[in-house]
Design an enzyme around this catalytic site. Structure first.
Site, short mmCIF file in Angstrom:
data_model
loop_
_atom_site.label_atom_id
_atom_site.label_comp_id
_atom_site.label_asym_id
_atom_site.label_seq_id
_atom_site.Cartn_x
_atom_site.Cartn_y
_atom_site.Cartn_z
N LYS A 1 -50.61 -5.39 11.47
CA LYS A 1 -49.80 -6.62 11.36
C LYS A 1 -50.68 -7.80 11.02
O LYS A 1 -51.88 -7.80 11.28
CB LYS A 1 -49.02 -6.90 12.65
CG LYS A 1 -49.86 -7.12 13.91
CD LYS A 1 -50.38 -8.52 14.10
CE LYS A 1 -51.45 -8.59 15.18
NZ LYS A 1 -52.24 -9.78 15.18
N ASP B 1 -48.58 -6.75 21.82
CA ASP B 1 -48.27 -6.47 20.41
C ASP B 1 -47.57 -5.12 20.21
O ASP B 1 -47.13 -4.83 19.10
CB ASP B 1 -49.57 -6.41 19.60
CG ASP B 1 -50.01 -7.77 19.07
OD1 ASP B 1 -49.22 -8.73 19.15
OD2 ASP B 1 -51.14 -7.85 18.57
C1 LIG Z 1 -53.63 -12.25 19.40
C2 LIG Z 1 -52.54 -11.25 19.06
C3 LIG Z 1 -51.52 -11.94 18.13
O1 LIG Z 1 -50.53 -11.05 17.71
O2 LIG Z 1 -52.96 -10.10 18.39
P1 LIG Z 1 -54.44 -9.51 18.00
O3 LIG Z 1 -55.09 -10.52 17.16
O4 LIG Z 1 -55.18 -9.24 19.27
O5 LIG Z 1 -54.17 -8.24 17.23
C4 LIG Z 1 -51.81 -10.79 20.35
O6 LIG Z 1 -51.27 -11.88 21.02
C5 LIG Z 1 -52.66 -9.98 21.28
O7 LIG Z 1 -51.87 -8.95 21.76
P2 LIG Z 1 -52.53 -7.66 22.48
O8 LIG Z 1 -53.80 -7.29 21.76
O9 LIG Z 1 -51.46 -6.64 22.63
O10 LIG Z 1 -52.95 -8.31 23.84
P3 LIG Z 1 -52.78 -7.78 25.35
O11 LIG Z 1 -53.45 -6.45 25.45
O12 LIG Z 1 -51.39 -7.92 25.82
O13 LIG Z 1 -53.67 -8.86 26.11
C6 LIG Z 1 -55.08 -8.90 26.02
C7 LIG Z 1 -55.55 -10.24 26.52
O14 LIG Z 1 -55.32 -11.24 25.50
C8 LIG Z 1 -54.94 -12.46 26.11
N1 LIG Z 1 -53.55 -12.80 25.69
C9 LIG Z 1 -52.77 -11.88 25.01
C10 LIG Z 1 -51.49 -12.21 24.62
C11 LIG Z 1 -51.01 -13.51 24.95
N2 LIG Z 1 -49.78 -13.88 24.61
N3 LIG Z 1 -51.79 -14.38 25.62
C12 LIG Z 1 -53.06 -14.06 25.98
O15 LIG Z 1 -53.77 -14.87 26.57
C13 LIG Z 1 -55.02 -12.27 27.61
O16 LIG Z 1 -56.33 -12.64 28.00
C14 LIG Z 1 -54.85 -10.74 27.75
O17 LIG Z 1 -55.45 -10.25 28.93
#
Ligand SMILES: C[C@@](CO)(OP(=O)(O)O)[C@H](O)COP(=O)(O)OP(=O)(O)OC[C@H]1O[C@@H](n2ccc(N)nc2=O)[C@H](O)[C@@H]1O
Ligand SMILES: Nc1ncnc2c1ncn2[C@@H]1O[C@H](COP(=O)(O)OP(=O)(O)O)[C@@H](O)[C@H]1O
Length: 311
Positions: free
Chosen positions: A16, A143
């Site tokens: 994504k 996600d």
């Molecule tokens: C930033 C995003 C944007 O889509 O994606 P990625 O860039 O990692 O793929 C997501 O919010 C990542 O989602 P995901 O990778 O599933 O995160 P999670 O395992 O739920 O959370 C990992 C950590 O990221 C932080 N976290 C995540 C989601 C959120 N809304 N707020 C946060 O602060 C928190 O510190 C949490 O402990």
């Protein structure tokens, strides 16, 4: 004599990009409130599940050596969760083929977890509904529900509450994959630090972007792409500024850091333009490698049938 051996269920799950990622303040539960627009891209992983004596995970593909094969892998957690919920042992062999960069801001682990939920639902004939699968997905990560759904969707809460967005056209992307990864919690913490030290600009709502999506015009969409995590990712990896500049210089309409980075995603006017931008970017020495992708594509889907075969 013929013996019946179970055939694996093979599932493809998309990566994504966040077309719009507005990050609110840190919540008491350690997450940030998000207002995001996800788009699922054709760059994908495949995951196959087959009955075995015990639970195991294997990984192949470019980044395989940096992916854990123990209980810290999200697919392991997905199998244990579904097994516990359905009162059985999680005895399956899970084989992941990585196409999505690891720790790249493209939800590769989430894609694999969503694929495992879909694969085991079929393999174990659990007949779980969409809503039930959504509930398990949200327990595994913010996600993961989007990796199940795919398409284009608005995500709120910590990103797990989804509303589909109608987007009729296909958009063409070039992805610049970086040498290392960036840890998602570290990037969120860096944004909190930058906000505590000053007042970096915050994105508003995604209304204009949603309108641009309905027009299907990439040139209208391009200037509306935005990501609050970009300043934090650039602060942790300043070299990404060069990558972003190089993609636009190569002819992309716009470039953004994908999610928490460090992958940079470049929106292009059409498929041919994406191929040209990817070739020029690959030669510019500003990233590890380059991929072309399109979106939106569906979420985690079985790509073979789950029938048993005889040998
Ligand atoms: C930033 C995003 C944007 O889509 O994606 P990625 O860039 O990692 O793929 C997501 O919010 C990542 O989602 P995901 O990778 O599933 O995160 P999670 O395992 O739920 O959370 C990992 C950590 O990221 C932080 N976290 C995540 C989601 C959120 N809304 N707020 C946060 O602060 C928190 O510190 C949490 O402990
Ligand atoms: N199936 C998986 N694929 C990739 N990484 C995984 C997986 N399961 C757990 N991980 C761990 O999750 C971290 C984040 O991976 P990933 O989901 O690819 O990135 P991002 O959160 O940036 O989208 C990795 O560094 C890795 O240690």
């Amino acid at each position: 004599m013929l013996s019946v051996v179970p055939r694996p269920v093979v599932v493809r799950a998309p990566s994504k990009v966040n077309l719009h990622l507005a990050v609110g303040d840190l919540r008491d539960d350690g997450y940030h409130e998000l207002n995001t627009v996800f788009q699922a891209l054709s760059l994908s992983d495949t995951v196959s599940v087959v009955p075995a004596e015990t639970l195991s995970v294997t990984v192949r593909g470019e980044d395989a050596r940096v992916v854990p094969t123990d209980s810290s892998n999200l697919v392991w957690q997905a199998a244990e969760l579904l097994a516990a919920e359905s009162g059985r042992r999680p005895d399956v062999e899970i084989a992941i083929d990585k196409g999505i960069p690891v720790a790249g801001g493209m939800a590769g682990g989430s894609a694999d977890a969503a694929a495992t939920l879909v694969g085991l639902n079929a393999l174990w004939q659990l007949d779980l509904s969409r809503e039930e699968l959504d509930g398990f997905a949200a327990k595994l990560g913010s996600d993961v529900p989007f990796s199940l759904h795919g398409g284009t969707a608005v995500g709120t809460g910590r990103g797990e509450r989804l509303l589909p967005v109608l987007s009729r056209s296909t958009f063409h992307w070039v992805l610049a994959l970086a040498k290392g990864g960036l840890s998602t919690p570290t990037v969120f913490r860096e944004l909190d630090r930058l906000r505590a030290d000053g007042n970096p600009p915050r994105l508003g709502g995604p209304e204009d972007l949603m309108h641009a999506l309905t027009t299907g015009d990439a040139a209208t969409l391009a200037p509306l792409l935005g990501n609050d995590l970009q300043s934090a990712a650039l602060s942790l990896n300043p070299g990404l500024r060069r990558t972003l500049r190089a993609g636009v210089a190569a002819g992309a309409l716009a470039g953004i850091v994908s999610g928490s980075g460090p992958t940079c995603a470049f929106l292009c006017a059409e498929a041919d333009a994406a191929v040209r931008v990817s070739a020029e970017l690959a030669g510019a020495g500003v990233c590890r490698t380059v991929r072309v992708a399109s979106g939106p594509v569906p979420g985690a889907r079985i790509i073979n049938d789950a029938a048993e075969g005889s040998h």
